[in-house]
Write a protein that holds these residues in place. Structure first.
Motif, PDB file in Angstrom:
ATOM      1  N   UNK A 324      94.162 109.826 -61.101  1.00  0.00           N
ATOM      2  CA  UNK A 324      93.756 111.245 -61.121  1.00  0.00           C
ATOM      3  C   UNK A 324      92.299 111.556 -61.361  1.00  0.00           C
ATOM      4  N   UNK A 325      91.786 110.493 -62.079  1.00  0.00           N
ATOM      5  CA  UNK A 325      90.515 110.765 -62.114  1.00  0.00           C
ATOM      6  C   UNK A 325      89.512 110.524 -61.094  1.00  0.00           C
ATOM      7  N   UNK A 326      90.037 109.466 -60.126  1.00  0.00           N
ATOM      8  CA  UNK A 326      89.285 109.422 -58.931  1.00  0.00           C
ATOM      9  C   UNK A 326      89.378 110.308 -57.871  1.00  0.00           C
ATOM     10  N   UNK A 327      90.842 110.996 -58.022  1.00  0.00           N
ATOM     11  CA  UNK A 327      91.207 112.175 -56.923  1.00  0.00           C
ATOM     12  C   UNK A 327      90.269 113.225 -57.404  1.00  0.00           C
ATOM     13  N   UNK A 328      90.028 113.556 -58.930  1.00  0.00           N
ATOM     14  CA  UNK A 328      89.224 114.548 -59.488  1.00  0.00           C
ATOM     15  C   UNK A 328      87.602 114.202 -58.759  1.00  0.00           C
ATOM     16  N   UNK A 329      87.409 113.149 -58.835  1.00  0.00           N
ATOM     17  CA  UNK A 329      86.217 112.871 -58.409  1.00  0.00           C
ATOM     18  C   UNK A 329      85.795 113.064 -57.015  1.00  0.00           C
ATOM     19  N   UNK A 330      86.726 112.813 -56.149  1.00  0.00           N
ATOM     20  CA  UNK A 330      86.994 113.351 -54.787  1.00  0.00           C
ATOM     21  C   UNK A 330      86.789 114.888 -54.690  1.00  0.00           C
ATOM     22  N   UNK A 331      87.264 115.608 -55.567  1.00  0.00           N
ATOM     23  CA  UNK A 331      87.422 117.059 -55.361  1.00  0.00           C
ATOM     24  C   UNK A 331      85.957 117.623 -55.708  1.00  0.00           C
ATOM     25  N   UNK A 332      85.573 116.792 -56.597  1.00  0.00           N
ATOM     26  CA  UNK A 332      83.943 117.173 -57.162  1.00  0.00           C
ATOM     27  C   UNK A 332      82.974 116.747 -56.024  1.00  0.00           C
ATOM     28  N   UNK A 333      83.231 115.808 -55.380  1.00  0.00           N
ATOM     29  CA  UNK A 333      82.241 115.306 -54.191  1.00  0.00           C
ATOM     30  C   UNK A 333      82.214 116.314 -53.115  1.00  0.00           C
ATOM     31  N   UNK A 334      83.604 117.012 -52.716  1.00  0.00           N
ATOM     32  CA  UNK A 334      83.878 117.933 -51.782  1.00  0.00           C
ATOM     33  C   UNK A 334      83.198 119.080 -52.030  1.00  0.00           C
ATOM     34  N   UNK A 335      83.335 119.606 -53.391  1.00  0.00           N
ATOM     35  CA  UNK A 335      82.691 121.028 -53.724  1.00  0.00           C
ATOM     36  C   UNK A 335      81.298 120.831 -53.843  1.00  0.00           C
ATOM     37  N   UNK A 336      80.816 119.538 -54.051  1.00  0.00           N
ATOM     38  CA  UNK A 336      79.263 119.332 -54.213  1.00  0.00           C
ATOM     39  C   UNK A 336      78.902 119.554 -52.634  1.00  0.00           C
ATOM     40  N   UNK A 337      79.511 118.937 -51.839  1.00  0.00           N
ATOM     41  CA  UNK A 337      79.052 118.978 -50.501  1.00  0.00           C
ATOM     42  C   UNK A 337      79.002 120.587 -49.709  1.00  0.00           C
ATOM     43  N   UNK A 338      80.102 121.100 -50.011  1.00  0.00           N
ATOM     44  CA  UNK A 338      80.217 122.756 -49.766  1.00  0.00           C
ATOM     45  C   UNK A 338      79.244 123.625 -50.333  1.00  0.00           C
ATOM     46  N   UNK A 340      76.116 122.636 -51.484  1.00  0.00           N
ATOM     47  CA  UNK A 340      74.710 122.363 -51.170  1.00  0.00           C
ATOM     48  C   UNK A 340      74.601 122.747 -49.721  1.00  0.00           C
ATOM     49  N   UNK A 341      75.412 122.416 -49.108  1.00  0.00           N
ATOM     50  CA  UNK A 341      75.283 122.775 -47.590  1.00  0.00           C
ATOM     51  C   UNK A 341      75.005 124.098 -47.447  1.00  0.00           C
ATOM     52  N   UNK A 342      76.009 125.031 -48.131  1.00  0.00           N
ATOM     53  CA  UNK A 342      75.733 126.389 -48.177  1.00  0.00           C
ATOM     54  C   UNK A 342      74.470 126.833 -48.460  1.00  0.00           C
ATOM     55  N   UNK A 343      73.855 126.310 -49.596  1.00  0.00           N
ATOM     56  CA  UNK A 343      72.722 126.749 -50.090  1.00  0.00           C
ATOM     57  C   UNK A 343      71.413 126.235 -49.393  1.00  0.00           C
ATOM     58  N   UNK A 344      71.567 125.072 -49.155  1.00  0.00           N
ATOM     59  CA  UNK A 344      70.469 123.956 -48.443  1.00  0.00           C
ATOM     60  C   UNK A 344      70.370 123.842 -47.082  1.00  0.00           C
ATOM     61  N   UNK A 345      71.414 124.029 -46.485  1.00  0.00           N
ATOM     62  CA  UNK A 345      71.604 123.756 -44.991  1.00  0.00           C
ATOM     63  C   UNK A 345      71.141 122.275 -44.661  1.00  0.00           C
ATOM     64  N   UNK A 346      69.957 122.526 -43.846  1.00  0.00           N
ATOM     65  CA  UNK A 346      69.651 121.123 -43.115  1.00  0.00           C
ATOM     66  C   UNK A 346      68.632 120.423 -44.239  1.00  0.00           C
ATOM     67  N   UNK A 347      68.307 120.686 -45.380  1.00  0.00           N
ATOM     68  CA  UNK A 347      67.601 120.247 -46.512  1.00  0.00           C
ATOM     69  C   UNK A 347      68.400 119.244 -47.224  1.00  0.00           C
ATOM     70  N   UNK A 348      69.571 119.013 -47.109  1.00  0.00           N
ATOM     71  CA  UNK A 348      70.459 118.034 -47.722  1.00  0.00           C
ATOM     72  C   UNK A 348      71.196 117.157 -46.497  1.00  0.00           C
ATOM     73  N   UNK A 349      71.383 115.881 -46.813  1.00  0.00           N
ATOM     74  CA  UNK A 349      71.864 114.848 -46.063  1.00  0.00           C
ATOM     75  C   UNK A 349      72.770 114.022 -47.017  1.00  0.00           C
ATOM     76  N   UNK A 350      73.957 113.732 -46.198  1.00  0.00           N
ATOM     77  CA  UNK A 350      75.118 113.132 -47.373  1.00  0.00           C
ATOM     78  C   UNK A 350      75.485 111.911 -46.640  1.00  0.00           C
ATOM     79  N   UNK A 351      75.888 110.841 -47.373  1.00  0.00           N
ATOM     80  CA  UNK A 351      76.350 109.593 -47.210  1.00  0.00           C
ATOM     81  C   UNK A 351      77.667 109.537 -47.711  1.00  0.00           C
ATOM     82  N   UNK A 352      78.646 109.689 -46.882  1.00  0.00           N
ATOM     83  CA  UNK A 352      80.209 109.911 -47.631  1.00  0.00           C
ATOM     84  C   UNK A 352      80.570 108.286 -47.864  1.00  0.00           C
ATOM     85  N   UNK A 353      80.116 107.326 -47.180  1.00  0.00           N
ATOM     86  CA  UNK A 353      80.572 106.068 -47.544  1.00  0.00           C
ATOM     87  C   UNK A 353      79.948 105.458 -48.808  1.00  0.00           C
ATOM     88  N   UNK A 354      78.954 105.972 -49.344  1.00  0.00           N
ATOM     89  CA  UNK A 354      78.336 105.334 -50.587  1.00  0.00           C
ATOM     90  C   UNK A 354      78.315 106.591 -51.650  1.00  0.00           C
TER      91      UNK A 354
END
Length: 622
Positions: A324-338, A340-354
């Protein structure tokens, strides 16, 4: 009922000093003893005792004391390694042993680092510590005015400060807090298991930051000593480090004092290895029956479940919590992407693999942030110019607060189960179906704050689904289709389900509080009974000592000897008076603990409950 029972028992010991002094041994008993005594046997016994005295005086080295130095040095080195305070408390059974150990340690490398504490603390060292402490705390609330209590407080404060070793008789196992000390040495191991647990409990209590190490001294060449330790360790589970086990086993005993009497009887009557073995086997058999019978009646108690069932569940829950912790981390990661992309647009770049992202600006929504690379991690720090991104980092806290404070409109969300990797058994039967879902936050404020997430789910056939359906649903990718206004009928159905869940939680909390009250009251009653019986036993022992001392006083040949015996009698009577006072203090302690328990329960009943709507959706699964 406890108070009245204790009060009745206290009255048994409410005789005056004069009444006790009136006790005399009938002359006829002394005469008969004298008439039946064989002079040759007395002479032989005197010679035997003198030989024992000479043998004892000839012993220059005490092997037990030498072993204590080794154990103490090794223990303090271990405390250094784990970062604990380099302090140890050594428990003894007698003042004479305490004086011996104080002298030994001061001669063997611990000079100026050792303190003693006992029932009277009448030595010059304690008096000096008390005077310094009283002057330091003059006019402060921690000065009680009771010299006995204040001397103990002064010694403990000094031990907490610049001293390393406290040599204590049983008096230090009562009413003092030593949670700043992590090493307990039972130089003399008592036979009463409650007294052992009480000793360890002085250090192993709330506020202790390290594991408490317990060192027990036993004579391996003494069969009786070995069997006593075996019983204490295995039968009562006092030294196994298993939370709750010893509490439950000791609670199954009628009295630790009774167990101690049985041990004393074995030591006094058994002389051969076979006699010792037979007596201890019978004692263990009696204990097995007593403990098994009592524990059978309390099989549903919390500690019983902890020992027999929950321990296995904990291993399963540990595995699940890691998932559940790793699942929580995935939710946290997805929320971060959403966010940051909404606030910074092209000023943020994501590497989902790492699980990394790079921010090209030093501002987000007008707030200053660190420009550079961030990597998702469980520890906070900076490594090679890469910022560790965790729940506690400033950027994460800002994004979480921004997300939490966003007001969400009711919307239709389409969940794409067909293209989801893996299988979600709870969701699969509803592919092609739709329905409604509402999440709310239930907040309960009483003695402590508790938050619960409530989820009510309704399908398109007006069936209420399990709340887990909502949690599983958000593990699937989805997209917002449109906003909508929820129908009043559907809204009423969902809110009825939320109310049902709220009432279920309230009932659960009520049952938990009820169990808490029963368990705490039972522990309090058990402590009161054992404390009362222990003090009564000590009073009876003092009565016997006073009686024997009076007999010796009458037989004294000269006036000086009679005066010395009378001083001894007065000292014993003073101790007896203190024990009677302890009985009344035990009664007061029970009443005070009861009042505190009732206050806690009242605080738990005085609940402030609020429910906050989080969001509502119309779900559809494809």
């Amino acid at each position: 009922e406890i108070a009245s029972s204790l009060e009745n028992d206290f009255e048994t010991f409410d005789e005056t000093s004069e009444e006790w002094n009136e006790e005399t041994e009938p002359d006829s008993v002394i005469d008969k003893t004298s008439e039946s005594t064989d002079d040759d046997a007395i002479t032989q016994e005197i010679q035997e005792l003198l030989s024992y005295s000479e043998l004892a005086s000839s012993i220059q080295n005490n092997a037990k004391g030498d072993e204590l130095l080794i154990a103490l040095n090794n223990g303090i080195e271990k405390l250094k390694e784990i970062g604990a305070n380099q302090k140890a408390v050594i428990f003894t059974e007698s003042r004479r042993t305490q004086d011996y150990l104080f002298d030994l340690l001061n001669r063997k490398g611990y000079s100026g680092r050792v303190l003693t504490i006992n029932g009277t603390n009448s030595d010059s060292r304690s008096a000096a510590i008390y005077r310094e402490w009283a002057e330091k705390h003059h006019g402060e609330s921690n000065v009680s005015g009771n010299k006995i209590v204040d001397i103990r407080a002064a010694i403990i404060e000094r031990f907490r400060g610049d001293k390393d070793v406290l040599i204590a008789t049983e008096a230090a196992a009562e009413g003092v807090n030593l949670q700043f000390c992590s090493l307990v040495v039972n130089y003399d191991l008592p036979w009463n298991p409650q007294r052992i647990e009480q000793r360890i409990g002085r250090c192993h209590r709330y506020g202790q930051k390290h594991d408490v190490v317990v060192v027990n001294f036993i004579n391996r060449q003494n069969a009786a000593d070995q069997r006593v330790f075996q019983l204490l360790s295995e039968k009562f589970q006092l030294f196994e480090g298993v939370f709750g086990s010893s509490d439950e086993v000791l609670g199954a005993l009628e009295s630790g004092v009774d167990f101690e009497r049985r041990i004393v009887e074995i030591y006094q009557t058994c002389r051969t290895q076979d006699q010792i073995e037979k007596a201890f086997n019978q004692l263990q058999l009696d204990l097995d029956e007593q403990i098994s019978a009592r524990m059978a009646n309390t099989r549903n108690s919390l500690l019983e479940h902890f020992d027999d069932e929950v321990h296995q569940r904990l291993k399963v829950n540990l595995d699940e919590s890691e998932k559940s912790l790793s699942q929580f981390e995935r939710v946290f990661w997805n929320l971060t992407k959403i966010e940051l992309q909404e606030s910074l647009g092209k000023n943020v770049h994501f590497d989902d693999k790492n699980y990394e992202f790079f921010i090209e600006t030093n501002q987000i929504d007008g707030k200053v942030i660190e420009k550079g690379s961030y990597q998702f991690a469980r520890s906070i720090g900076e490594n090679g110019g890469v910022y560790a991104y965790t729940l506690n980092s400033p950027l994460a806290e800002y994004l979480l607060e921004k997300s939490r404070s966003r007001e969400l409109q009711s919307a239709e969300i389409v969940f794409d189960y067909t293209n989801t990797t893996g299988k979600v058994g709870l969701i699969e039967p509803y592919v092609g179906r739709s329905g409604w879902l509402i999440f709310s936050l239930l907040r309960i404020n009483s003695l402590e704050e508790e938050d619960r997430i409530l989820c009510a789910v309704l399908d398109d056939s007006d069936n209420i689904l399990h709340a887990d359906f909502g949690e599983k649903l958000f593990q699937i990718d989805g997209s917002v289709s449109s906003c909508f206004e929820i129908d009043d009928r559907i809204k009423e159905t969902l809110h009825s389900e939320l109310l049902r869940q709220e009432n279920t939680i309230k009932l659960e909390i009520s049952e938990r509080n009820n169990n808490f009250f029963d368990e705490e009251l039972e522990k309090l009653e058990r402590w009161a009974e054992d404390r009362k019986q222990a003090l009564e036993f000590e009073l009876k022992e003092l009565d016997l000592q006073i009686k024997n001392t009076k007999r010796e006083s009458k037989l004294a040949a000269d006036l000086q000897s009679k005066l010395d015996w009378q001083k001894e009698i007065k000292m014993l009577e003073k101790r007896r008076k203190q024990k009677r006072s302890d009985l009344f203090e035990a009664q007061d302690k029970v009443e005070a603990d009861k009042d505190e328990l009732l206050e806690n329960i009242e605080a738990r009943l005085d609940q402030e409950i609020s429910i906050e709507k989080m969001f509502c959706i119309n779900w559809r699964i494809t």
